[in-house]
Scaffold this motif. Structure first.
Motif, mmCIF file in Angstrom:
data_model
loop_
_atom_site.group_PDB
_atom_site.id
_atom_site.type_symbol
_atom_site.label_atom_id
_atom_site.label_comp_id
_atom_site.label_asym_id
_atom_site.label_seq_id
_atom_site.Cartn_x
_atom_site.Cartn_y
_atom_site.Cartn_z
ATOM 1 N N ASP A 45 36.207 43.021 33.398
ATOM 2 C CA ASP A 45 35.537 43.455 34.632
ATOM 3 C C ASP A 45 36.024 42.544 35.741
ATOM 4 O O ASP A 45 35.966 41.322 35.599
ATOM 5 N N LEU A 46 36.490 43.146 36.828
ATOM 6 C CA LEU A 46 36.999 42.345 37.945
ATOM 7 C C LEU A 46 36.172 42.651 39.179
ATOM 8 O O LEU A 46 35.670 43.771 39.329
ATOM 9 N N THR A 47 36.055 41.671 40.084
ATOM 10 C CA THR A 47 35.415 41.962 41.368
ATOM 11 C C THR A 47 36.307 42.954 42.102
ATOM 12 O O THR A 47 37.535 42.898 41.986
ATOM 13 N N LEU A 58 46.641 40.893 37.131
ATOM 14 C CA LEU A 58 46.478 41.139 35.688
ATOM 15 C C LEU A 58 47.780 40.842 34.958
ATOM 16 O O LEU A 58 47.789 40.271 33.858
ATOM 17 N N ASP A 59 48.880 41.233 35.577
ATOM 18 C CA ASP A 59 50.187 40.962 34.994
ATOM 19 C C ASP A 59 50.374 39.456 34.820
ATOM 20 O O ASP A 59 50.845 38.990 33.776
ATOM 21 N N GLY B 29 42.682 29.856 37.507
ATOM 22 C CA GLY B 29 42.744 30.307 38.895
ATOM 23 C C GLY B 29 42.590 31.812 39.077
ATOM 24 O O GLY B 29 43.204 32.387 39.972
ATOM 25 N N PHE B 30 41.781 32.434 38.218
ATOM 26 C CA PHE B 30 41.492 33.864 38.383
ATOM 27 C C PHE B 30 39.982 34.063 38.526
ATOM 28 O O PHE B 30 39.326 34.587 37.611
ATOM 29 N N PRO B 31 39.409 33.679 39.670
ATOM 30 C CA PRO B 31 37.952 33.742 39.824
ATOM 31 C C PRO B 31 37.422 35.168 39.899
ATOM 32 O O PRO B 31 36.219 35.384 39.770
ATOM 33 N N GLU B 32 38.324 36.161 40.111
ATOM 34 C CA GLU B 32 37.874 37.552 40.210
ATOM 35 C C GLU B 32 37.453 38.146 38.871
ATOM 36 O O GLU B 32 36.887 39.251 38.826
ATOM 37 N N VAL B 33 37.709 37.425 37.787
ATOM 38 C CA VAL B 33 37.363 37.944 36.467
ATOM 39 C C VAL B 33 35.869 37.769 36.218
ATOM 40 O O VAL B 33 35.348 36.650 36.329
#
Lengths: 80, 80
Positions: A45-47, A58-59, B29-33
Motif C-alpha cells: 500500500d502506497l500513499t 517501486l522499480d 528512504g521509501f516513506p510512501e510505503v
C-alpha cells in the motif's frame, strides 16, 4: 494506491523449494505435476501520488531490497 | 499446461515478514510505503488434460499442501 510485485527465480537457477513442492505433490497423488517454481508475491500500500513516479520508485525498491537481481526477475504492477 | 497459484495471508493475520520489509523500505528512504504483505507465488507445469479437471486438482493441491487454509487464502489461475 496498491502495488503488486512478483519476484521469481531466473530460468536456469536451481529452485530446491519448488523441487520439494513438486516431489511432495507426487507423493500426495498428483503425478500430472511436471515442474514447480516458487516465487514471492508482495503487496504494497502506497500513499497516493503520481503513478509514473510510483512505478519508478517501486522499480528502485525491487532493485535495492525486494529482488536479488543476480538470480531473480521481478515484475511490478500498479493497481491505482 | 501452466498454472499459477497465489497464496496470501488472510486479513487480520499478522505478517511479520511483510512488516520487516516495510520497515526496511522506510529505512532505505521509501516513506510512501504504508502496509506490506508478503505471499507466495507458485508456478506449476502440468501434463495436458481437461482444464476443468486440472482446476479441480489444483484446488485439491492447494488445500492439501500449498496453502494453510486456516490462515491463508489461495487463488488458482490456469493459463492453458
Amino acid at each position: 494506491m496498491k502495488a503488486r510485485v512478483h519476484v521469481t527465480l531466473k530460468n536456469g537457477v536451481l529452485d530446491p523449494q519448488g523441487k520439494a513442492i513438486g516431489d511432495a505433490l507426487h507423493r500426495l497423488g498428483f503425478p500430472e505435476v511436471e515442474e514447480v517454481r516458487q516465487g514471492k508475491f508482495i503487496e504494497l500500500d502506497l500513499t497516493d501520488g503520481d503513478p509514473a513516479t510510483a512505478k519508478a520508485r517501486l522499480d528502485e525498491m525491487c532493485r535495492k531490497l525486494l529482488a536479488n537481481t543476480v538470480i531473480e526477475n521481478y515484475r511490478v504492477e500498479l493497481l491505482g
